[in-house]
Design a protein around this motif. Structure first.
Motif, PDB file in Angstrom:
ATOM      1  N   ALA A  93      -3.357 -15.306  16.917  1.00  0.00           N
ATOM      2  CA  ALA A  93      -3.118 -14.340  17.981  1.00  0.00           C
ATOM      3  C   ALA A  93      -1.698 -13.802  17.848  1.00  0.00           C
ATOM      4  CB  ALA A  93      -3.308 -15.001  19.343  1.00  0.00           C
ATOM      5  N   TYR A  94      -1.591 -12.530  17.516  1.00  0.00           N
ATOM      6  CA  TYR A  94      -0.281 -11.889  17.447  1.00  0.00           C
ATOM      7  C   TYR A  94       0.061 -11.316  18.825  1.00  0.00           C
ATOM      8  CZ  TYR A  94       0.691 -12.501  12.520  1.00  0.00           C
ATOM      9  OH  TYR A  94       0.996 -13.067  11.302  1.00  0.00           O
ATOM     10  N   ASP A  95       0.008 -12.203  19.787  1.00  0.00           N
ATOM     11  CA  ASP A  95       0.369 -11.877  21.163  1.00  0.00           C
ATOM     12  C   ASP A  95       0.549 -13.197  21.896  1.00  0.00           C
ATOM     13  OD1 ASP A  95       0.111 -11.122  24.083  1.00  0.00           O
ATOM     14  OD2 ASP A  95      -0.138  -9.139  23.159  1.00  0.00           O
ATOM     15  N   GLU A  96       1.719 -13.401  22.447  1.00  0.00           N
ATOM     16  CA  GLU A  96       2.022 -14.669  23.114  1.00  0.00           C
ATOM     17  C   GLU A  96       1.039 -14.965  24.233  1.00  0.00           C
ATOM     18  OE1 GLU A  96       4.389 -18.168  23.540  1.00  0.00           O
ATOM     19  OE2 GLU A  96       4.332 -16.626  21.981  1.00  0.00           O
ATOM     20  N   ARG A  97       0.514 -13.918  24.862  1.00  0.00           N
ATOM     21  CA  ARG A  97      -0.407 -14.110  25.982  1.00  0.00           C
ATOM     22  C   ARG A  97      -1.734 -14.720  25.538  1.00  0.00           C
ATOM     23  NH1 ARG A  97      -0.005  -7.967  27.878  1.00  0.00           N
ATOM     24  NH2 ARG A  97       0.100  -7.819  25.586  1.00  0.00           N
ATOM     25  N   LEU A  98      -2.073 -14.609  24.272  1.00  0.00           N
ATOM     26  CA  LEU A  98      -3.334 -15.152  23.758  1.00  0.00           C
ATOM     27  C   LEU A  98      -3.115 -16.433  22.954  1.00  0.00           C
ATOM     28  CD1 LEU A  98      -5.116 -11.854  22.633  1.00  0.00           C
ATOM     29  CD2 LEU A  98      -5.536 -13.184  24.711  1.00  0.00           C
ATOM     30  N   ARG A  99      -2.000 -17.095  23.170  1.00  0.00           N
ATOM     31  CA  ARG A  99      -1.658 -18.266  22.359  1.00  0.00           C
ATOM     32  C   ARG A  99      -2.654 -19.411  22.522  1.00  0.00           C
ATOM     33  NH1 ARG A  99       3.499 -20.875  25.683  1.00  0.00           N
ATOM     34  NH2 ARG A  99       2.464 -20.970  27.718  1.00  0.00           N
ATOM     35  N   LEU A 100      -3.368 -19.477  23.649  1.00  0.00           N
ATOM     36  CA  LEU A 100      -4.322 -20.560  23.870  1.00  0.00           C
ATOM     37  C   LEU A 100      -5.719 -20.230  23.362  1.00  0.00           C
ATOM     38  CD1 LEU A 100      -3.315 -21.759  27.465  1.00  0.00           C
ATOM     39  CD2 LEU A 100      -2.511 -22.588  25.241  1.00  0.00           C
ATOM     40  N   LEU A 101      -5.923 -19.028  22.860  1.00  0.00           N
ATOM     41  CA  LEU A 101      -7.259 -18.645  22.411  1.00  0.00           C
ATOM     42  C   LEU A 101      -7.769 -19.512  21.259  1.00  0.00           C
ATOM     43  CD1 LEU A 101      -9.652 -16.688  22.753  1.00  0.00           C
ATOM     44  CD2 LEU A 101      -8.532 -15.199  21.077  1.00  0.00           C
ATOM     45  N   PRO A 102      -6.967 -19.823  20.232  1.00  0.00           N
ATOM     46  CA  PRO A 102      -7.503 -20.685  19.170  1.00  0.00           C
ATOM     47  C   PRO A 102      -8.019 -22.027  19.680  1.00  0.00           C
ATOM     48  CG  PRO A 102      -5.503 -19.607  18.406  1.00  0.00           C
ATOM     49  CD  PRO A 102      -5.624 -19.314  19.870  1.00  0.00           C
ATOM     50  N   SER A 103      -7.315 -22.640  20.631  1.00  0.00           N
ATOM     51  CA  SER A 103      -7.790 -23.907  21.198  1.00  0.00           C
ATOM     52  C   SER A 103      -9.091 -23.716  21.956  1.00  0.00           C
ATOM     53  CB  SER A 103      -6.728 -24.495  22.134  1.00  0.00           C
ATOM     54  OG  SER A 103      -5.566 -24.824  21.424  1.00  0.00           O
ATOM     55  N   TYR A 104      -9.188 -22.611  22.695  1.00  0.00           N
ATOM     56  CA  TYR A 104     -10.416 -22.316  23.425  1.00  0.00           C
ATOM     57  C   TYR A 104     -11.593 -22.143  22.460  1.00  0.00           C
ATOM     58  CZ  TYR A 104     -13.687 -19.960  26.533  1.00  0.00           C
ATOM     59  OH  TYR A 104     -14.811 -19.619  27.259  1.00  0.00           O
ATOM     60  N   LEU A 105     -11.347 -21.430  21.360  1.00  0.00           N
ATOM     61  CA  LEU A 105     -12.415 -21.182  20.392  1.00  0.00           C
ATOM     62  C   LEU A 105     -12.810 -22.440  19.643  1.00  0.00           C
ATOM     63  CD1 LEU A 105     -11.341 -17.719  18.928  1.00  0.00           C
ATOM     64  CD2 LEU A 105     -13.037 -18.201  20.705  1.00  0.00           C
ATOM     65  N   GLN A 106     -11.888 -23.365  19.481  1.00  0.00           N
ATOM     66  CA  GLN A 106     -12.241 -24.618  18.825  1.00  0.00           C
ATOM     67  C   GLN A 106     -13.386 -25.300  19.557  1.00  0.00           C
ATOM     68  OE1 GLN A 106      -8.471 -26.713  18.651  1.00  0.00           O
ATOM     69  NE2 GLN A 106      -8.266 -26.261  16.472  1.00  0.00           N
ATOM     70  N   GLN A 107     -13.288 -25.383  20.882  1.00  0.00           N
ATOM     71  CA  GLN A 107     -14.379 -26.015  21.616  1.00  0.00           C
ATOM     72  C   GLN A 107     -15.633 -25.155  21.587  1.00  0.00           C
ATOM     73  OE1 GLN A 107     -14.529 -26.138  25.847  1.00  0.00           O
ATOM     74  NE2 GLN A 107     -15.675 -28.045  25.889  1.00  0.00           N
ATOM     75  N   LEU A 108     -15.479 -23.864  21.868  1.00  0.00           N
ATOM     76  CA  LEU A 108     -16.647 -22.982  21.930  1.00  0.00           C
ATOM     77  C   LEU A 108     -17.445 -23.050  20.634  1.00  0.00           C
ATOM     78  CD1 LEU A 108     -18.336 -20.723  23.243  1.00  0.00           C
ATOM     79  CD2 LEU A 108     -16.719 -19.084  22.255  1.00  0.00           C
ATOM     80  N   GLU A 109     -16.777 -22.948  19.506  1.00  0.00           N
ATOM     81  CA  GLU A 109     -17.480 -22.831  18.242  1.00  0.00           C
ATOM     82  C   GLU A 109     -17.882 -24.182  17.654  1.00  0.00           C
ATOM     83  OE1 GLU A 109     -15.230 -18.643  17.080  1.00  0.00           O
ATOM     84  OE2 GLU A 109     -14.879 -20.420  15.847  1.00  0.00           O
ATOM     85  N   MET A 110     -16.980 -25.152  17.705  1.00  0.00           N
ATOM     86  CA  MET A 110     -17.294 -26.427  17.041  1.00  0.00           C
ATOM     87  C   MET A 110     -18.155 -27.328  17.907  1.00  0.00           C
ATOM     88  SD  MET A 110     -14.026 -27.340  14.647  1.00  0.00           S
ATOM     89  CE  MET A 110     -12.761 -27.466  15.894  1.00  0.00           C
ATOM     90  N   GLU A 111     -18.007 -27.272  19.224  1.00  0.00           N
ATOM     91  CA  GLU A 111     -18.900 -28.060  20.063  1.00  0.00           C
ATOM     92  C   GLU A 111     -20.287 -27.431  20.112  1.00  0.00           C
ATOM     93  OE1 GLU A 111     -17.442 -30.506  23.541  1.00  0.00           O
ATOM     94  OE2 GLU A 111     -18.565 -28.970  24.632  1.00  0.00           O
ATOM     95  N   SER A 112     -20.354 -26.121  19.999  1.00  0.00           N
ATOM     96  CA  SER A 112     -21.656 -25.454  20.023  1.00  0.00           C
ATOM     97  C   SER A 112     -22.404 -25.640  18.707  1.00  0.00           C
ATOM     98  CB  SER A 112     -21.487 -23.953  20.304  1.00  0.00           C
ATOM     99  OG  SER A 112     -20.998 -23.726  21.605  1.00  0.00           O
ATOM    100  N   ASN A 113     -21.720 -25.386  17.603  1.00  0.00           N
ATOM    101  CA  ASN A 113     -22.424 -25.284  16.324  1.00  0.00           C
ATOM    102  C   ASN A 113     -22.030 -26.351  15.310  1.00  0.00           C
ATOM    103  OD1 ASN A 113     -23.834 -23.101  17.286  1.00  0.00           O
ATOM    104  ND2 ASN A 113     -22.518 -21.576  16.336  1.00  0.00           N
ATOM    105  N   GLY A 114     -21.337 -27.365  15.738  1.00  0.00           N
ATOM    106  CA  GLY A 114     -21.028 -28.482  14.856  1.00  0.00           C
ATOM    107  C   GLY A 114     -22.162 -29.495  14.866  1.00  0.00           C
ATOM    108  N   LYS A 115     -23.280 -29.137  14.311  1.00  0.00           N
ATOM    109  CA  LYS A 115     -24.505 -29.943  14.354  1.00  0.00           C
ATOM    110  C   LYS A 115     -24.974 -30.261  12.924  1.00  0.00           C
ATOM    111  CE  LYS A 115     -24.326 -29.202  18.769  1.00  0.00           C
ATOM    112  NZ  LYS A 115     -25.127 -28.240  19.515  1.00  0.00           N
ATOM    113  N   SER A 116     -25.756 -31.322  12.792  1.00  0.00           N
ATOM    114  CA  SER A 116     -26.300 -31.679  11.477  1.00  0.00           C
ATOM    115  C   SER A 116     -27.823 -31.704  11.476  1.00  0.00           C
ATOM    116  CB  SER A 116     -25.759 -33.042  11.029  1.00  0.00           C
ATOM    117  OG  SER A 116     -26.091 -34.047  11.969  1.00  0.00           O
ATOM    118  N   VAL A 117     -28.421 -31.281  12.593  1.00  0.00           N
ATOM    119  CA  VAL A 117     -29.871 -31.160  12.650  1.00  0.00           C
ATOM    120  C   VAL A 117     -30.232 -29.808  13.241  1.00  0.00           C
ATOM    121  CG1 VAL A 117     -30.267 -33.646  12.863  1.00  0.00           C
ATOM    122  CG2 VAL A 117     -30.031 -32.254  14.936  1.00  0.00           C
TER     123      VAL A 117
END
Length: 498
Positions: free
Chosen positions: A311-335
């Motif tokens: 995020a090239y904007d200080e206001r969005l600095r927490l977005l990567p952490s937010y996306l970590q949960q959204l993407e890896m908790e949703s689609n981090g599956k093995s079945v």
């Protein structure tokens, strides 16, 4: 090679420079402009043939039918037998669920109005306690949108480490503090430990009616009543709203209070705007599908194990952490959703940071390392401060320069240490401004992108059983001791608590 990805994997590997040389209109072909947001996928290796292969897979996987089930409020979480109704929280879904969501929003707004009118006394501070989606969403919203709100001082505490609470206690006056406790089940261990310690803090400060300062945000109101919170200060939300999709619901209470209802309403409308785009737009022009197509191209064809978000904007600095949960908790599956083993990669590992800081830390690997890492840049046309415009101009120039450098590289036959291979992909998302409507649309984009990924992967993005085993073992250590554990775990427990 899985048959699922055979058509994609059979495509030739053409360099990014050649893709631009062969298509003078590539930026337009692989980009889109929506209200408040501009998407540029042209610096990825996507081609018309790759999109055709993924669109064919979407047909085979039943993406259109899955999309319809999602918005119709039908079961899309088969392991738990539930719908996923987060879009109904912003007004897009089946009529009955949307109606219930609006009633719950009205309840939340009524409580906010009462607080602003002084019904709970003078409030200067908001302490929000939650974990996972119950904390990451509100934290992102308050940090991104609340810097100039000037309404309340807000702290989000998720970690059970007492240092996190102690820091807030040292800064907040208990006599002017409102506490919101967010837990879908209202049984989350870390959250309730923090809530009990906060209640003790209020009691020790002789705050009148300390429990009267608590608001509960939960899908299990009965448990909140048992804990001691009056039902007039309990804001329910539907069981079908998953934690990492819940900031639109009552979980968004601290953000709605801190930002004001008008801002929260604009956030919902921005998300609804993206809902309509995802629901009504053909795949070739659908930014949610295009974003997922980028993900799947690199995980399945190029075997990339990570994707980086900056995020090239200080206001969005927490977005990567937010996306970590959204993407890896949703689609981090093995079945698969049917319970069969997955014989190809699932979600990539999401990581990232803030520009320009990351340029002086991790970009060495991105430019010259042996790993191919798709990069996503986010920036805003409008600065977040009124300082000298040179700040924002330098920020944006750096953002755009990094994408160009990753793509083109630089040859240096005489000095390999100073050579850059190039042909490294990036996506850029440019916001008109970091405002509620654009942020709402941006987050909804990532939600639907995650959903498209899941359907084409054949997995269920709405359960998260992988987070449970460690919790079960922690509970068994407390109740049964250490005798049943491996020698390493036993030794660590003895060393820590002896």
């Amino acid at each position: 090679m899985s048959d699922r990805w055979a058509a994609l994997e059979a495509l030739p590997d053409t360099s990014l420079v050649d893709l631009f040389a062969n298509d003078a209109e590539r930026v337009g072909h692989f980009g889109a402009v929506l209200p408040g947001l501009q998407f540029d996928f042209s610096k990825t290796h996507l081609t018309g043939e790759a999109l055709a292969a993924l669109a064919a897979l979407a047909d085979t996987a039943g993406l259109d039918a899955a999309r319809k089930r999602l918005f119709a409020g039908e079961i899309v979480n088969p392991t738990e037998g539930r719908a996923a109704t987060h879009s109904a929280e912003r007004g897009e879904g089946d009529a009955e669920t949307v109606h219930v969501s609006r009633m719950l929003h009205d309840r939340m707004r009524a409580l906010i109005d009462a607080i602003e009118m002084g019904a709970l006394g003078e409030i200067r501070h908001i302490l929000h306690i939650g974990i996972g989606g119950s904390a990451l969403g509100p934290d992102l919203l308050v940090d991104a949108l609340g810097r100039d709100a000037g309404r309340y001082e807000v702290a989000i505490v998720s970690n059970v480490d007492g240092s996190a609470l102690a820091d807030v206690f040292s800064r907040f006056d208990p006599h002017y503090t409102l506490v919101s406790v967010a837990s879908k089940s209202f049984t989350t261990t870390e959250t309730l430990i923090n809530a009990h310690s906060t209640l003790d803090w209020l009691e020790q400060a002789a705050v009148e009616d300390p429990l009267g300062r608590f608001v509960a945000l939960t899908a299990n109101p009965e448990k909140a009543v048992e804990w001691g919170i009056d039902e007039t200060r309990i804001l329910p939300f539907a069981e079908s709203v998953g934690g990492r999709y819940s900031l639109w619901s009552s979980i968004g209470f601290p953000a709605a209070l801190a930002l004001g209802w008008e801002a929260f309403d604009a956030l919902l409308e921005g998300a609804a705007q993206m809902d309509r785009h995802f629901r009504l737009t053909d795949w070739r022009e659908n930014v949610c599908f295009l974003g997922a197509a980028v993900d799947l191209y690199y995980t399945q064809k190029r075997r990339c194990e990570t994707r980086a978000v900056f995020a090239y904007d200080e206001r969005l600095r927490l977005l990567p952490s937010y996306l970590q949960q959204l993407e890896m908790e949703s689609n981090g599956k093995s079945v698969t959703a049917d319970g069969n083993p997955l014989n190809y990669p699932s979600a990539a590992i999401t990581w990232g940071g803030i520009g320009t800081d990351a340029q002086h830390a991790v970009f060495q690997l991105l430019h010259q390392g042996t790993h191919l890492v798709p990069v996503e840049f986010l920036a805003s046309k409008t600065p977040g401060s009124d300082l000298d415009p040179v700040h924002h101009r330098t920020l944006l120039i750096n953002c755009f320069a990094q994408g160009a450098a990753l793509m083109t590289g630089k040859a240096n036959p005489g000095d390999p240490a100073r050579a850059y291979p190039g042909d490294r992909p990036s996506t850029t998302i440019l916001l008109d401004d970091v405002d509620p409507r654009s942020v709402g649309a941006l987050i909804a984009f990532y939600e639907h992108r995650t959903f498209v990924n899941a359907v084409l992967l054949g997995i269920n993005p709405f359960d998260q059983f992988g987070v449970e085993l460690g919790k079960e073992i922690a509970r068994s250590i407390e109740s049964e001791g250490t005798d049943s554990f491996d020698p390493s775990t036993q030794a660590l427990i003895v060393a820590a608590f002896d």
